[in-house]
Enzyme design. Structure first.
Site, PDB file in Angstrom:
ATOM      1  N   ASP A   1       0.817  -1.218   0.000  1.00 10.09           N
ATOM      2  CA  ASP A   1       0.000   0.000   0.000  1.00 10.09           C
ATOM      3  C   ASP A   1       0.853   1.271   0.000  1.00 10.09           C
ATOM      4  OD1 ASP A   1       0.951  -0.358   2.602  1.00 10.09           O
ATOM      5  OD2 ASP A   1      -0.987  -0.943   3.397  1.00 10.09           O
TER       6      ASP A   1
ATOM      7  N   ASN B   1      -7.418  -3.181  14.243  1.00  9.90           N
ATOM      8  CA  ASN B   1      -8.829  -3.381  13.892  1.00  9.90           C
ATOM      9  C   ASN B   1      -9.017  -4.554  12.926  1.00  9.90           C
ATOM     10  OD1 ASN B   1      -7.810  -2.389  11.528  1.00  9.90           O
ATOM     11  ND2 ASN B   1      -9.124  -0.585  11.413  1.00  9.90           N
TER      12      ASN B   1
ATOM     13  N   HIS C   1      -7.258  -5.039  10.095  1.00  9.37           N
ATOM     14  CA  HIS C   1      -6.984  -4.775   8.678  1.00  9.37           C
ATOM     15  C   HIS C   1      -5.703  -5.469   8.212  1.00  9.37           C
ATOM     16  CE1 HIS C   1      -4.696  -0.692   9.420  1.00  9.37           C
ATOM     17  NE2 HIS C   1      -3.822  -1.662   9.282  1.00  9.37           N
TER      18      HIS C   1
ATOM     19  N   GLU D   1      -9.631  -1.912   5.415  1.00 14.02           N
ATOM     20  CA  GLU D   1     -10.264  -1.634   6.700  1.00 14.02           C
ATOM     21  C   GLU D   1     -11.518  -2.497   6.869  1.00 14.02           C
ATOM     22  OE1 GLU D   1      -8.502  -0.049   8.594  1.00 14.02           O
ATOM     23  OE2 GLU D   1      -7.989   1.991   8.010  1.00 14.02           O
TER      24      GLU D   1
HETATM   25  C1  GLP Z   1      -0.369  -0.217   8.749  1.00 18.64           C
HETATM   26  C2  GLP Z   1      -0.164  -0.920   7.394  1.00 18.64           C
HETATM   27  C3  GLP Z   1      -0.316  -2.407   7.544  1.00 18.64           C
HETATM   28  C4  GLP Z   1       0.364  -2.816   8.828  1.00 18.64           C
HETATM   29  C5  GLP Z   1      -0.448  -2.351  10.000  1.00 18.64           C
HETATM   30  C6  GLP Z   1       0.188  -2.588  11.365  1.00 18.64           C
HETATM   31  O1  GLP Z   1      -1.190   0.848   8.736  1.00 18.64           O
HETATM   32  N1  GLP Z   1      -0.956  -0.459   6.307  1.00 18.64           N
HETATM   33  O2  GLP Z   1       0.225  -3.070   6.409  1.00 18.64           O
HETATM   34  O3  GLP Z   1       0.444  -4.222   8.902  1.00 18.64           O
HETATM   35  O4  GLP Z   1      -0.863  -1.016   9.810  1.00 18.64           O
HETATM   36  O5  GLP Z   1       1.198  -1.689  11.663  1.00 18.64           O
HETATM   37  P1  GLP Z   1       2.153  -1.788  12.926  1.00 18.64           P
HETATM   38  O6  GLP Z   1       3.124  -2.878  12.611  1.00 18.64           O
HETATM   39  O7  GLP Z   1       2.826  -0.445  13.012  1.00 18.64           O
HETATM   40  O8  GLP Z   1       1.315  -2.117  14.097  1.00 18.64           O
END
Ligand code: GLP
Length: 257
Positions: free
Chosen positions: A66, A134, A136, A141
């Site tokens: 992304d 959440n 995702h 989302e």
């Molecule tokens: C982000 C990314 C995800 C990631 C998730 C967890 O926003 N888009 O690909 O896996 O949120 O992030 P973190 O590892 O900082 O908890």
């Protein structure tokens, strides 16, 4: 879905880094799907160490999950910058073979272009995933269609709050992102998801033991034939059927007895 529970964050991270390193060692022209977020930073440190120890990424093609809409690739908070900073600038991967959706221009065009690039160079051999609090995956989302392809998604309040920490106080955070869809992710041959810490425990339980539902986008992985979920003890704390899963270090200790 293969569920592996590790004693510690470091053990879980090293295990997933090893899955990626072994994939690249075995198939030097692998197509990898890569992820961002705080969870992945120590994992990319491990991959950098594997490279120093002799692992070459020269033949690898990489697709990131992304990118924020409105951030140019050279913006300090773009995922393009994140990938260069944490991995690409430190290994011998060919930047021409590193794909990240474009956050600039028309999101519909950027999304279609990305799907076409995956179709041209893919399928993705191994997709790395993190997990949002959440539920995702990528930026799919809650409420995302389980059959979705790459498209623009509006970020939920949960995600805006969770990712605010990466932006300066006076900086406006993007409110949407281009993300691979859930179907795009599930088209990968193999998937490995890493989720760490207490903050992820609720989402981990819903992903593994809940119904397959758009309420928890990661639950779609239950339908994927080759997915491994690696968690540490804290992220596993709410699993109802904990005894049914692989406890990596416990198994190792038993074998050594
Ligand atoms: C982000 C990314 C995800 C990631 C998730 C967890 O926003 N888009 O690909 O896996 O949120 O992030 P973190 O590892 O900082 O908890």
């Amino acid at each position: 879905m293969r569920v592996v529970i590790c004693d510690t964050v470091d053990q879980a991270t090293a295990r997933v880094a090893d899955v990626i390193a072994q994939q690249v060692a075995k198939v030097p022209h692998s197509v990898l799907g890569l992820a961002t977020g705080g969870t992945m930073e120590p994992l990319y440190d491990d991959l950098r160490k594997s490279h120093v120890a002799g692992l070459s990424f020269a033949g690898v093609t990489a697709f990131n999950l992304d990118e924020y809409v409105g951030l140019p690739a050279d913006h300090p908070q773009s995922y393009a910058t994140y990938m260069r900073k944490h991995l690409f600038d430190h290994i011998d991967i060919d930047l021409e073979h590193c794909f990240i959706p474009s956050g600039m221009g028309d999101p519909i065009v950027a999304s279609r272009t990305y799907e076409a690039q995956i179709a041209e160079h893919g399928p993705i051999d191994l997709q790395l995933l993190g997990l949002g609090k959440n539920g995702h995956i990528g930026f799919n989302e809650p409420g995302s269609s389980l059959a979705s392809l790459t498209r623009e998604k509006v970020l939920s309040q949960d995600t805006l709050t969770a990712n605010r920490r990466f932006f300066a106080d006076d900086e406006t955070m993007p409110s949407s992102a281009i993300t691979m869809g859930i179907q795009t992710i599930c088209n990968s041959k193999k998937i490995v998801l890493l989720a760490l810490g207490q903050a992820k425990a609720k989402a981990v339980q819903a992903m593994i033991e809940g119904p397959v539902s758009a309420f928890c986008p990661a639950s779609a992985l239950q339908m994927h034939a080759n997915t491994t979920v690696v968690v540490d003890a804290e992220a596993a704390a709410l699993l109802e059927y904990s005894d049914h899963y692989i406890h990596a270090e416990r198994l190792q200790r038993r074998r050594e007895q």
